[in-house]
Write an enzyme that holds these catalytic residues in place. Structure first.
Site, mmCIF file in Angstrom:
data_model
loop_
_atom_site.group_PDB
_atom_site.id
_atom_site.type_symbol
_atom_site.label_atom_id
_atom_site.label_comp_id
_atom_site.label_asym_id
_atom_site.label_seq_id
_atom_site.Cartn_x
_atom_site.Cartn_y
_atom_site.Cartn_z
ATOM 1 N N ASP A 80 12.956 8.181 2.824
ATOM 2 C CA ASP A 80 11.481 7.748 3.104
ATOM 3 C C ASP A 80 10.903 7.510 2.634
ATOM 4 O O ASP A 80 10.972 8.463 2.633
ATOM 5 C CB ASP A 80 11.859 6.628 4.071
ATOM 6 C CG ASP A 80 10.788 7.156 5.526
ATOM 7 O OD1 ASP A 80 11.128 8.583 5.428
ATOM 8 O OD2 ASP A 80 10.368 6.796 6.033
ATOM 9 N N GLU A 104 11.181 8.966 8.947
ATOM 10 C CA GLU A 104 10.273 9.692 9.055
ATOM 11 C C GLU A 104 8.214 8.604 8.353
ATOM 12 O O GLU A 104 7.953 8.743 9.639
ATOM 13 C CB GLU A 104 9.971 10.503 7.915
ATOM 14 C CG GLU A 104 8.681 11.897 9.143
ATOM 15 C CD GLU A 104 7.671 11.639 8.201
ATOM 16 O OE1 GLU A 104 6.642 12.401 8.411
ATOM 17 O OE2 GLU A 104 7.660 11.270 6.917
#
Length: 390
Positions: free
Chosen positions: A89, A150
């Site tokens: 991400d 994350e």
């Protein structure tokens, strides 16, 4: 050129191609379609590298889907389990990849997530391929984990990361090296705090005494929280948002604060959090009640003896390939914190050199790819040598 550098150089063209393709996929946190498309690409490359791949869908605490965690495994003939940890991400919304496409200029690659963490994640995969090409399989198992969340505190991936961290002897994290080349050997703990203050509305002109001003309580609380800075070494408390009230002729009945707490050491982190709880529980305006919610608390990563040993081994490997290795602590947290909490020996910043993360200027130094992949592969091999102390 040594065998590690030569094998890493052989992977460079594939690395460039993969980086361009992965950066072209929008994969901001919560953009499930894009995150799964990015995971599909990485899965294809992992399978081609001879790894067994598993996928697990994860969701946040409220049940909102966050995408898939990808776990790729390669068996070896040794005894130590090595975890390579990266994330899919980014912080960028859908449409960014088209508006600011991948490009290369003056030896640097640019694009959303090129450094944080797509460049690092792909360096991990390249290191697996280097080890395989050289027959360096002294590990029991080499695991590459790619998470989709994350950047928002790994709110869905935490249980799996803790399991993988507990199973691993060593976790090598693939966030890119600092812009000066430093590895990361420690990270602050972080807690995102949300305070809700509830008072009582009243007419500000006719009967203000009937009110309980949550806005005033929020202002006083903000000053008290700011005063915590400096009470403990390295502890920072920042009120980043304060919302209160609605009209000037109404005593505000509600306020909300968002607070960032960071600390280097677990004891100080816990002491600061306890003091914040105390302040919130006793608002400084009569009639106002406070509530504290702690979101995605991430404890400090303090390296300890095993972490220091990993930095020594990284320096040894770097010397062998002509790459000076230095390291630093950083105030930002990452999955390294969670993996260290789970029991693994951890070293971070093992991706290529990059910088300006989370900004339109984000870059990756393409000249650093070969030596950094060689360093990572060499460190895995060094850690797994028979009799190696850790």
């Amino acid at each position: 050129m040594g065998p590690l550098l030569a094998a890493a150089g052989d992977r460079l063209a594939a690395y460039h191609d993969r980086l361009a393709r992965l950066v072209a996929v929008d994969s901001g946190s919560g953009h499930v379609e894009g995150l799964r498309a990015a995971a599909d690409l990485v899965q294809t490359w992992c399978l081609a590298a001879g790894m067994a791949v598993e996928r697990e869908a994860v969701a946040d605490p409220d049940g909102r889907p966050l995408g898939d965690v990808l776990v790729a495994r390669h068996r070896g003939r040794g005894t130590r389990r090595i975890l390579l940890a990266g994330h899919l991400d980014t912080v960028f919304p859908p449409g960014t990849a088209a508006a600011r496409p991948f490009r290369v200029q003056d030896g640097r690659a640019y694009g959303p997530g090129v450094s944080d963490d797509k460049g690092g994640l792909l360096a991990g995969l390249a290191a697996v391929e280097v080890l395989t090409a050289l027959g360096l399989d002294g590990y029991a198992e080499l695991v590459l984990v790619c998470t989709p969340d994350e950047e928002i505190g790994s709110t869905g991936s935490r249980p799996l990361l803790r399991t993988l961290g507990a199973e691993a002897d060593v976790a090598l994290c693939l966030e890119c090296a600092r812009d000066n080349g430093d590895l990361v050997s420690a990270r602050k703990g972080v807690a995102d705090l949300e305070v809700t203050l509830r008072g009582r509305a009243a007419h500000a002109g006719i009967e203000p005494e009937r009110g309980a001003n949550a806005l005033l309580a929020a202002a006083r609380l903000t000053v008290a929280l700011d005063a915590l800075n400096g009470r403990w070494p390295g502890v920072t408390v920042n009120v980043g948002l304060l919302e209160a009230g609605g009209r000037p002729n109404v005593v505000a009945d509600r306020a909300r604060l968002l607070i960032d707490l960071r600390a280097w050491r677990t004891g100080e982190y816990e002491a600061a959090l306890a003091e914040i709880r105390r302040l919130v529980a006793a608002p400084m305006v009569s009639g106002v009640r406070g509530e504290l919610a702690v979101h995605a608390p991430t404890p400090p990563w303090e390296p300890g003896a095993r972490g220091r040993r990993l930095t020594e081994l990284a320096g040894k490997v770097g010397a062998g390939i002509g790459l000076p290795v230095s390291h630093t602590a950083t105030g930002g947290c990452a999955d390294a914190n969670l993996l260290a909490e789970a029991g693994a020996a951890v070293l971070d910043g093992l991706g290529p050199v990059g910088g300006d993360d989370h900004s339109p200027a984000e870059w990756l130094d393409l000249d650093s790819v070969v030596p950094r992949v060689a360093l990572l592969a060499g460190l895995v091999d060094e850690v797994c040598r028979p009799g190696q102390e850790l």
